[in-house]
Design an enzyme around this catalytic site. Structure first.
Site, PDB file in Angstrom:
ATOM      1  N   TYR A 167      -4.652 -43.362  26.027  1.00 28.93           N
ATOM      2  CA  TYR A 167      -4.058 -42.054  25.745  1.00 28.93           C
ATOM      3  C   TYR A 167      -2.777 -42.230  24.922  1.00 28.93           C
ATOM      4  O   TYR A 167      -1.873 -42.971  25.323  1.00 28.93           O
ATOM      5  CB  TYR A 167      -3.758 -41.339  27.062  1.00 28.93           C
ATOM      6  CG  TYR A 167      -3.329 -39.915  26.897  1.00 28.93           C
ATOM      7  CD1 TYR A 167      -4.197 -38.971  26.359  1.00 28.93           C
ATOM      8  CD2 TYR A 167      -2.062 -39.505  27.289  1.00 28.93           C
ATOM      9  CE1 TYR A 167      -3.809 -37.651  26.216  1.00 28.93           C
ATOM     10  CE2 TYR A 167      -1.667 -38.190  27.150  1.00 28.93           C
ATOM     11  CZ  TYR A 167      -2.545 -37.263  26.610  1.00 28.93           C
ATOM     12  OH  TYR A 167      -2.148 -35.954  26.459  1.00 28.93           O
TER      13      TYR A 167
ATOM     14  N   ASP B 143      -0.593 -35.432  31.487  1.00 32.37           N
ATOM     15  CA  ASP B 143       0.833 -35.259  31.264  1.00 32.37           C
ATOM     16  C   ASP B 143       1.192 -33.843  31.694  1.00 32.37           C
ATOM     17  O   ASP B 143       0.361 -33.092  32.191  1.00 32.37           O
ATOM     18  CB  ASP B 143       1.210 -35.526  29.803  1.00 32.37           C
ATOM     19  CG  ASP B 143       0.376 -34.692  28.831  1.00 32.37           C
ATOM     20  OD1 ASP B 143      -0.317 -33.747  29.279  1.00 32.37           O
ATOM     21  OD2 ASP B 143       0.413 -34.977  27.624  1.00 32.37           O
TER      22      ASP B 143
ATOM     23  N   GLU C 214     -10.227 -31.171  28.367  1.00 33.19           N
ATOM     24  CA  GLU C 214      -9.293 -30.461  27.489  1.00 33.19           C
ATOM     25  C   GLU C 214      -9.873 -30.167  26.113  1.00 33.19           C
ATOM     26  O   GLU C 214      -9.416 -29.261  25.431  1.00 33.19           O
ATOM     27  CB  GLU C 214      -8.000 -31.276  27.353  1.00 33.19           C
ATOM     28  CG  GLU C 214      -6.878 -30.522  26.673  1.00 33.19           C
ATOM     29  CD  GLU C 214      -5.511 -31.114  26.959  1.00 33.19           C
ATOM     30  OE1 GLU C 214      -4.680 -31.090  26.050  1.00 33.19           O
ATOM     31  OE2 GLU C 214      -5.278 -31.599  28.075  1.00 33.19           O
TER      32      GLU C 214
ATOM     33  N   ASP D 265      -5.627 -33.751  30.036  1.00 34.97           N
ATOM     34  CA  ASP D 265      -4.726 -34.868  29.768  1.00 34.97           C
ATOM     35  C   ASP D 265      -3.707 -34.992  30.897  1.00 34.97           C
ATOM     36  O   ASP D 265      -3.204 -33.981  31.407  1.00 34.97           O
ATOM     37  CB  ASP D 265      -4.012 -34.664  28.435  1.00 34.97           C
ATOM     38  CG  ASP D 265      -4.968 -34.771  27.250  1.00 34.97           C
ATOM     39  OD1 ASP D 265      -6.094 -35.269  27.444  1.00 34.97           O
ATOM     40  OD2 ASP D 265      -4.588 -34.352  26.140  1.00 34.97           O
TER      41      ASP D 265
END
Length: 690
Positions: free
Chosen positions: A344, A128, A17, A126
């Site tokens: 994280y 999520d 990312e 990431d």
């Protein structure tokens, strides 16, 4: 994950990312074999790292590169992007498209070129919903260049060797439902935000003087479906304070001093607002002041350590302990994560998986000069200090609670805030794994002339987690010894007055709690909504991190409140967030959520526009009326048609300038640099002075 069959090394394109994450992943994975090479991609900020590695026993040639957050932007089609191109209500159903903006075309070209030469695509975004959405943006680009790619997802929570190697050896598939939830949220926010922002900006900036200089041309009165409820919490508390009327009350206080010390007894009634009644009761006590001990309770009390650390709790505690803004907290936490020192930092989870090796995390902190001794005690079975962390009841199924992942005694390039936040994460984790503090609490109840009073005191018997968690305190005065039936005359017995006080302004920790409870925003976006309020001058924050609305913020909330539509309340957004969660788990479709939500919000928009006078009246309470001509087209459709001259360019209907021949009161208009092109029915002409 099972590797593809066949011989030869597999060429694997790995996409992270951020450039820093790509570099960290490449460095970790290339260590066993060495020989990592680095070269520039099309974007000089997003390098490509190459090395050999083995996945599931299969030889792989790894290429690791990155994006910089979202690769694509959701936008309206060109004809709807200009503010005066359409009725703002049309934006609820105007065509939208997702595309790569110009400033990220180089990243796109790198992905396309590398994807053509690879067999696998491994996504290191990431873990999520937002990361999953970016993953599908990368997939769209790469599959467009190579439709034969085998697509995998690496899931990790910390940039440390154990997690990165574990992730690449247990690859998963990307989650389309998570990506759909973000797509739904992006489209809803774009349509609602653009329509209301255009409506209120065009309505109000021409009608009022909003800028002290009188130049309101660049003022944008933005509306956001998360931003406005957040402002609503601030305004509502401000109104509570304004509406508060101080009221005097009376209370009876009693103290008793003995050889063992002084006990202060409070009146069980609390206080009375009627002075005459308070005086009568007080005089009864003064006439018969002998106090009789009616009850003595001795109890063991426990103060439990905090739950494991979630993002919102990290922001609240950093604000409370260090006065760090939520925005800065997330910036520092992200930097600590990218450097590999914490896990994280965007997580809703506040309980650890049973599979987590908590002891090894504690063991890494034993050498620290400040808390190493406590960590050693925690690991010693004879100390009996260890306690498995409590379950806070929240699990986002993506990341564990925030915890330390690497030892540091304070890096040389760290700021004070980096050190403070790292210390908070470590101490919080160690506290979670510790026994509760133990205290002995004594409560004494007495009777004076039929009135009851009580006093309490506490002594801490075992501090346990409080030894490490310096941010928490617990204690109290130790009471003198009393026995049931004992009598004494109070040392002091007074009738005291006080005045009710309004609640305080919302502190940042309070505001985050309100947002979290109402489901406004996500753990990763709450700080952005708060920052936007400050940037838009809808609210201010003082040195104690307490928020007040500006006149502009209060006027906007007041106007919508007068309309009857509580657009500044959290209910609508809470339902939207619940719908987004339903999309992410597959119980609702993206299309159904979009249709339902946008129908509801368009009805709100049309009603708000019909009642615009209430918004104007609210603004008039705070701002002077402008002498400028109010935009007449703000609530009507500005027609768009092809140019009569070239039949290609879009022309916008405008009222005829007074210095032009009275051929027709309306013209179609297109600006070309300093030249304007007019077209009216069958004629067109150029003008250089419009």
């Amino acid at each position: 994950m099972h590797p593809d069959g066949g011989g030869g090394a597999i060429r694997v394109l790995n996409v992270a990312e951020k450039p820093s994450v790509a570099k960290a992943v490449a460095e970790i994975l290339s260590r066993p074999s060495g020989g990592m090479r680095s070269r520039e991609g099309r974007s000089r900020y997003n390098r490509v790292f190459e090395f050999d590695y083995s996945i599931g026993g299969r030889a792989c040639h790894m290429l690791v590169t990155s994006v910089t957050g979202h690769l694509m932007e959701l936008e309206f089609d060109d004809r709807f992007r200009r503010w005066h191109s359409c009725d703002p209500a049309d934006l609820f159903h105007a065509p939208v498209r997702k595309s790569v903006p110009q400033d990220k075309q180089d990243i796109k070209r790198t992905l396309e070129e590398e994807a053509r030469k690879c067999q696998w695509l491994v996504l290191w975004l990431d873990c999520d919903r937002e990361g999953e959405n970016i993953a599908y943006e990368v997939i769209d680009i790469c599959v467009g260049a190579n439709s034969r790619l085998n697509i995998w997802r690496a899931r990790f929570s910390a940039l440390i060797e154990r997690e990165i190697h574990e992730a690449v050896q247990h690859l998963d598939r990307p989650n389309k439902l998570f990506a759909n939830a973000v797509d739904a949220r992006q489209e809803i926010d774009l349509r609602i935000g653009a329509s209301f922002t255009r409506f209120q900006t065009m309505l109000l900036k021409d009608a009022f003087v909003l800028d002290d200089t009188g130049d309101d041309r660049n003022i944008i009165l933005s509306y956001g479906p998360c931003q406005f409820p957040t402002l609503g919490f601030i305004v509502e508390r401000f109104w509570e304070i304004q509406a508060h009327e101080p009221e005097e009350f009376w209370t009876i206080n009693c103290s008793h001093t003995s050889d063992e010390g002084t006990a202060s007894f409070g009146w069980i009634r609390g206080h009375l607002f009627d002075y005459s009644s308070a005086v009568v009761i007080y005089e009864m006590c003064v006439e018969e002041p002998m106090a009789t001990v009616q009850n003595v309770r001795n109890q063991e009390k426990l103060k439990y350590p905090p739950y494991p650390l979630s993002t919102v709790e990290l922001q609240k505690r950093a604000s409370r302990y260090f006065r760090m803004s939520s925005e800065h907290t997330m910036k520092v936490a992200e930097e600590l994560y990218q450097a590999g020192f914490i896990s994280y930092p965007r997580t809703e989870t506040d309980n650890f998986s049973p599979n987590t090796d908590l002891h090894s995390i504690v063991r890494e902190q034993v050498a620290h000069p400040n808390w190493g001794t406590f960590a050693q005690r925690l690991l010693d079975p004879e100390a009996r200090l260890w306690r498995n962390p409590s379950n806070g009841g929240h699990d986002d199924k993506a990341h564990p609670p925030i915890h330390p992942t690497k030892f540091s005694a304070g890096e040389s390039n760290w700021s004070d805030n980096h050190k403070k936040l790292y210390e908070l994460v470590v101490r919080h984790f160690l506290a979670c794994c510790s026994q509760a503090a133990v205290g002995a609490e004594t409560t004494v109840e007495i009777d004076i002339a039929g009135e009851q009073f009580n006093a309490s005191g506490r002594v801490v018997l075992a501090k346990n987690y409080l030894d490490i968690y310096r941010f928490d305190s617990w204690g109290g005065a130790l009471l003198p010894t009393y026995i049931i039936g004992q009598q004494f005359v109070p040392t002091t017995l007074t009738l005291d007055s006080g005045v009710t006080r309004p609640p305080p302004l919302l502190a940042e920790a309070d505001l985050l709690s309100c947002m979290d409870k109402a489901g406004i925003g996500t753990d990763a976006t709450m700080h952005d909504h708060i920052k936007k309020l400050l940037d838009r001058c809808y609210a201010t924050k003082d040195a104690n991190t307490r928020f007040s609305p500006t006149n502009l913020g209060e006027a906007l909330v007041m106007g919508y409140d007068e309309m009857g539509y509580e657009l500044w309340k959290p209910y609508l957004r809470s339902m939207m967030e619940a719908d987004m969660k339903s999309v992410s788990i597959g119980t609702k479709s993206k299309s159904d959520v979009l249709e339902t939500c946008l129908q509801q919000m368009k009805a709100c928009f049309l009603d708000a526009r019909a009642n615009k006078v209430k918004l104007l009246d609210a603004m008039g309470t705070f701002f002077a009326r402008s002498s400028r001509h109010i935009n007449e087209t703000q609530n009507s459709i500005e027609a768009v048609r092809p140019c009569a001259a070239c039949n290609e360019s879009e022309m916008v209907l405008k009222r005829r300038p007074v210095n032009y021949p009275p051929v027709h009161p309306f013209y179609f208009f297109r600006q070309i640099g300093s030249v304007a092109l007019f077209s009216c029915l069958s004629f067109s002409f150029l003008s250089s002075d419009w």
